[in-house]
Design a protein around this motif. Structure first.
Motif, mmCIF file in Angstrom:
data_model
loop_
_atom_site.group_PDB
_atom_site.id
_atom_site.type_symbol
_atom_site.label_atom_id
_atom_site.label_comp_id
_atom_site.label_asym_id
_atom_site.label_seq_id
_atom_site.Cartn_x
_atom_site.Cartn_y
_atom_site.Cartn_z
ATOM 1 N N ASP A 58 0.864 -1.189 0.000
ATOM 2 C CA ASP A 58 0.000 0.000 0.000
ATOM 3 C C ASP A 58 0.897 1.235 0.000
ATOM 4 O O ASP A 58 1.219 1.780 1.049
ATOM 5 C CB ASP A 58 -0.912 -0.027 1.230
ATOM 6 N N VAL A 59 1.309 1.653 -1.192
ATOM 7 C CA VAL A 59 2.242 2.767 -1.319
ATOM 8 C C VAL A 59 1.494 4.083 -1.163
ATOM 9 O O VAL A 59 0.571 4.384 -1.926
ATOM 10 C CB VAL A 59 2.970 2.725 -2.672
ATOM 11 N N VAL A 60 1.892 4.874 -0.160
ATOM 12 C CA VAL A 60 1.217 6.147 0.106
ATOM 13 C C VAL A 60 2.030 7.343 -0.369
ATOM 14 O O VAL A 60 1.493 8.444 -0.527
ATOM 15 C CB VAL A 60 0.906 6.290 1.615
ATOM 16 N N VAL A 61 3.319 7.161 -0.594
ATOM 17 C CA VAL A 61 4.170 8.227 -1.116
ATOM 18 C C VAL A 61 5.332 7.559 -1.851
ATOM 19 O O VAL A 61 5.769 6.470 -1.471
ATOM 20 C CB VAL A 61 4.689 9.157 0.015
ATOM 21 N N ARG A 62 5.803 8.186 -2.908
ATOM 22 C CA ARG A 62 6.918 7.647 -3.668
ATOM 23 C C ARG A 62 8.052 8.674 -3.737
ATOM 24 O O ARG A 62 7.807 9.880 -3.755
ATOM 25 C CB ARG A 62 6.487 7.259 -5.087
ATOM 26 N N THR A 63 9.265 8.173 -3.828
ATOM 27 C CA THR A 63 10.432 9.026 -3.954
ATOM 28 C C THR A 63 11.424 8.382 -4.913
ATOM 29 O O THR A 63 11.402 7.158 -5.102
ATOM 30 C CB THR A 63 11.105 9.272 -2.590
ATOM 31 N N ARG A 64 12.270 9.189 -5.497
ATOM 32 C CA ARG A 64 13.265 8.676 -6.451
ATOM 33 C C ARG A 64 14.397 7.956 -5.734
ATOM 34 O O ARG A 64 15.029 7.058 -6.292
ATOM 35 C CB ARG A 64 13.814 9.855 -7.258
ATOM 36 N N SER A 65 14.670 8.326 -4.481
ATOM 37 C CA SER A 65 15.860 7.858 -3.779
ATOM 38 C C SER A 65 15.502 6.900 -2.649
ATOM 39 O O SER A 65 14.638 7.200 -1.816
ATOM 40 C CB SER A 65 16.624 9.059 -3.222
ATOM 41 N N ALA A 66 16.206 5.763 -2.587
ATOM 42 C CA ALA A 66 16.011 4.828 -1.487
ATOM 43 C C ALA A 66 16.463 5.437 -0.163
ATOM 44 O O ALA A 66 15.881 5.167 0.889
ATOM 45 C CB ALA A 66 16.779 3.534 -1.765
ATOM 46 N N SER A 67 17.500 6.275 -0.195
ATOM 47 C CA SER A 67 17.945 6.945 1.034
ATOM 48 C C SER A 67 16.861 7.874 1.565
ATOM 49 O O SER A 67 16.599 7.932 2.772
ATOM 50 C CB SER A 67 19.233 7.728 0.772
ATOM 51 N N THR A 68 16.214 8.609 0.662
ATOM 52 C CA THR A 68 15.111 9.486 1.071
ATOM 53 C C THR A 68 13.948 8.677 1.624
ATOM 54 O O THR A 68 13.299 9.078 2.594
ATOM 55 C CB THR A 68 14.641 10.340 -0.118
ATOM 56 N N ALA A 69 13.685 7.516 1.038
ATOM 57 C CA ALA A 69 12.617 6.653 1.534
ATOM 58 C C ALA A 69 12.875 6.251 2.985
ATOM 59 O O ALA A 69 11.948 6.243 3.813
ATOM 60 C CB ALA A 69 12.492 5.414 0.658
ATOM 61 N N ALA A 70 14.132 5.945 3.320
ATOM 62 C CA ALA A 70 14.463 5.587 4.700
ATOM 63 C C ALA A 70 14.234 6.761 5.638
ATOM 64 O O ALA A 70 13.697 6.598 6.749
ATOM 65 C CB ALA A 70 15.916 5.110 4.773
ATOM 66 N N HIS A 71 14.620 7.972 5.217
ATOM 67 C CA HIS A 71 14.398 9.161 6.048
ATOM 68 C C HIS A 71 12.899 9.409 6.252
ATOM 69 O O HIS A 71 12.456 9.756 7.356
ATOM 70 C CB HIS A 71 15.049 10.378 5.402
ATOM 71 N N LEU A 72 12.122 9.266 5.184
ATOM 72 C CA LEU A 72 10.673 9.472 5.293
ATOM 73 C C LEU A 72 10.053 8.450 6.238
ATOM 74 O O LEU A 72 9.133 8.772 7.017
ATOM 75 C CB LEU A 72 10.028 9.379 3.914
ATOM 76 N N ALA A 73 10.531 7.226 6.206
ATOM 77 C CA ALA A 73 10.001 6.197 7.092
ATOM 78 C C ALA A 73 10.288 6.536 8.550
ATOM 79 O O ALA A 73 9.397 6.427 9.416
ATOM 80 C CB ALA A 73 10.602 4.841 6.733
ATOM 81 N N ARG A 74 11.493 6.970 8.848
ATOM 82 C CA ARG A 74 11.829 7.320 10.234
ATOM 83 C C ARG A 74 11.010 8.513 10.710
ATOM 84 O O ARG A 74 10.751 8.673 11.906
ATOM 85 C CB ARG A 74 13.323 7.635 10.339
ATOM 86 N N ALA A 75 10.587 9.362 9.760
ATOM 87 C CA ALA A 75 9.771 10.531 10.119
ATOM 88 C C ALA A 75 8.295 10.187 10.268
ATOM 89 O O ALA A 75 7.490 11.053 10.616
ATOM 90 C CB ALA A 75 9.941 11.620 9.065
ATOM 91 N N GLY A 76 7.927 8.931 9.968
ATOM 92 C CA GLY A 76 6.548 8.513 10.188
ATOM 93 C C GLY A 76 5.684 8.475 8.944
ATOM 94 O O GLY A 76 4.464 8.295 9.041
ATOM 95 N N ALA A 77 6.271 8.616 7.743
ATOM 96 C CA ALA A 77 5.460 8.633 6.529
ATOM 97 C C ALA A 77 4.969 7.249 6.126
ATOM 98 O O ALA A 77 4.026 7.122 5.352
ATOM 99 C CB ALA A 77 6.267 9.240 5.379
ATOM 100 N N GLY A 78 5.595 6.211 6.642
ATOM 101 C CA GLY A 78 5.228 4.846 6.289
ATOM 102 C C GLY A 78 6.424 3.940 6.456
ATOM 103 O O GLY A 78 7.486 4.373 6.923
ATOM 104 N N VAL A 79 6.268 2.679 6.098
ATOM 105 C CA VAL A 79 7.363 1.724 6.173
ATOM 106 C C VAL A 79 8.128 1.761 4.849
ATOM 107 O O VAL A 79 7.516 1.744 3.781
ATOM 108 C CB VAL A 79 6.840 0.297 6.424
ATOM 109 N N ALA A 80 9.446 1.818 4.924
ATOM 110 C CA ALA A 80 10.277 1.768 3.721
ATOM 111 C C ALA A 80 10.986 0.425 3.658
ATOM 112 O O ALA A 80 11.428 -0.101 4.678
ATOM 113 C CB ALA A 80 11.303 2.894 3.727
ATOM 114 N N VAL A 81 11.090 -0.132 2.463
ATOM 115 C CA VAL A 81 11.848 -1.364 2.239
ATOM 116 C C VAL A 81 13.025 -0.993 1.344
ATOM 117 O O VAL A 81 12.839 -0.642 0.172
ATOM 118 C CB VAL A 81 10.973 -2.448 1.590
ATOM 119 N N VAL A 82 14.222 -1.042 1.920
ATOM 120 C CA VAL A 82 15.398 -0.505 1.232
ATOM 121 C C VAL A 82 16.607 -1.410 1.452
ATOM 122 O O VAL A 82 16.669 -2.156 2.430
ATOM 123 C CB VAL A 82 15.738 0.917 1.733
ATOM 124 N N PRO A 83 17.606 -1.336 0.561
ATOM 125 C CA PRO A 83 18.873 -2.041 0.808
ATOM 126 C C PRO A 83 19.658 -1.330 1.902
ATOM 127 O O PRO A 83 19.472 -0.128 2.143
ATOM 128 C CB PRO A 83 19.588 -1.942 -0.542
#
Length: 301
Positions: free
Chosen positions: A225-250
Motif C-alpha cells: 500500500d504505497v502512500v508516497v513515492r520518492t526517487r531515492s532509497a535513502s530518502t525513503a528511509a528518512h521518510l520512514a523514520r519521520a513517520g510517513a510509512g514503512v520503507a523497504v530498502v537495501p
C-alpha cells in the motif's frame, strides 16, 4: 612526411655537434644517421645541416624547423611515458558508473585510498538511480566499469562484490519495531506480508528496486500500500523514520544509521556486482574492480 626517428637524429646531431658524437650517444653509426638525415632533407627539399670538416652547423632551414622538430620528439616521448604509466596503473583516467546509494558505502572508500596510492589517476564518477540507465551508459562506452545490483541482462563481464541485505525501516514505536502482529517471527524481524499490512514509502515507478519489491510482494500473495513515492532509497528511509510509512530498502540506503531497522524472515537481499564491457577491462578499471571486490557488499550498521 618526416619520420620521428629522423627528427630525433636531427636534434641529437644539433645537440652533440657532430654525427660521430650523436651516433655514439644513440648507439648507432654515423652512416646510419647520415642516411636518415639525407632522407629527411630530400623530404623537405632543402639542406638542414652544413657538413663541416669538424662537426655540423644548422642551415637557415635547419634553424627554422628545429623548434618544431624538438616539440615533435618531446611529444612522442610524452606519449611513451603516459602510455607506459597507464599500462602500469600509475596514471590515467578511470570512469566509474555507480548506483547512487552504492557510492558512499562501496565506491567512496576505494576513491579515498586511490587518492593516496594513485595520485596521478583521475577517477570520474557518474551516479544513476536507474539500473537500465547505468547499463546503457556503460554499454555506450561512456564508462569503464559499473557498480550496481545485478542487472537482468548484461553481455559483458559480471563480478560479484557480495550479497546486500534488504530491510524494512520504521518510525519509533511502530508495531513492526517489535514482534510482528502475527507473532510468527522473532522480535526485531518481519515478513513481507506484515509490511504489506501498513502504509509503505515506495520508490518511483520504473526504478529497478521498485520492480523487484513489487515482484517480492506478488510472490507473497500481496501488494504494498504505497502512500508516497520518492526517487531515492535513502530518502525513503528518512521518510520512514519521520513517520510517513514503512520503507523497504537495501542497507546501502541507510547511510550507516541503523535506527528503526527491522530485518525480514526469510531474509531479503540482492547481489551487488561490478560490470565490465564485453571486451574486458583496461588495467586501471581492472584494478579498481579488484579493490571493490576486496571491500565486499554493504553491511547492516
Amino acid at each position: 612526411m618526416p619520420t620521428l626517428r629522423a627528427l630525433e637524429l636531427f636534434t641529437a646531431v644539433l645537440d652533440h655537434g657532430s654525427l660521430t658524437e650523436a651516433a655514439r650517444r644513440l648507439h648507432t653509426t654515423p652512416s646510419a644517421i647520415s642516411h636518415q638525415l639525407t632522407t629527411l632533407e630530400r623530404e623537405l627539399r632543402t639542406p638542414l645541416l652544413h657538413r663541416l670538416p669538424r662537426g655540423v652547423r644548422a642551415t637557415a632551414a635547419g634553424r627554422a624547423v628545429e623548434a618544431d622538430a624538438r616539440r615533435a620528439v618531446e611529444a612522442a616521448a610524452a606519449v611513451t611515458r603516459v602510455g607506459r604509466a597507464v599500462a602500469a596503473g600509475a596514471a590515467g583516467r578511470v570512469r566509474v558508473a555507480c548506483g547512487e546509494v552504492l557510492t558512499a558505502p562501496l565506491v567512496a572508500p576505494v576513491l579515498t585510498r586511490w587518492r593516496h596510492e594513485h595520485p596521478d589517476v583521475v577517477v570520474e564518477l557518474a551516479e544513476f538511480a536507474s539500473a537500465d540507465a547505468l547499463t546503457a551508459h556503460l554499454d555506450a562506452g561512456r564508462a569503464d566499469l559499473g557498480v550496481i545490483p545485478r542487472p537482468r541482462d548484461w553481455t559483458g563481464e559480471v563480478h560479484l562484490i557480495g550479497h546486500e541485505e534488504v530491510v524494512a525501516v520504521v518510525p519509533p514505536g511502530h508495531p513492526l519495531a517489535g514482534a510482528t502482529s502475527t507473532g510468527t517471527t522473532s522480535p526485531g524481524t518481519t515478513t513481507v506480508a506484515d509490511v504489506a499490512a501498513h502504509p509503505v514509502v515506495g520508490l518511483a515507478p520504473g526504478n529497478g528496486l521498485d520492480r523487484w519489491l513489487t515482484g517480492i510482494a506478488a510472490d507473497a500473495g500481496t501488494t504494498f500500500d504505497v502512500v508516497v513515492r520518492t526517487r531515492s532509497a535513502s530518502t525513503a528511509a528518512h521518510l520512514a523514520r519521520a513517520g510517513a510509512g514503512v520503507a523497504v530498502v537495501p542497507v546501502s540506503a541507510l547511510g550507516g544509521d541503523g535506527t528503526g531497522v527491522v530485518r525480514f524472515t526469510p531474509p531479503l537481499g540482492r547481489d551487488v556486482v561490478a560490470l565490465l564491457p564485453a571486451g574486458g577491462a583496461d588495467p586501471l578499471a581492472g584494478e579498481f574492480v579488484r579493490d571493490l571486490l576486496a571491500g565486499g557488499a554493504p553491511r547492516l550498521p
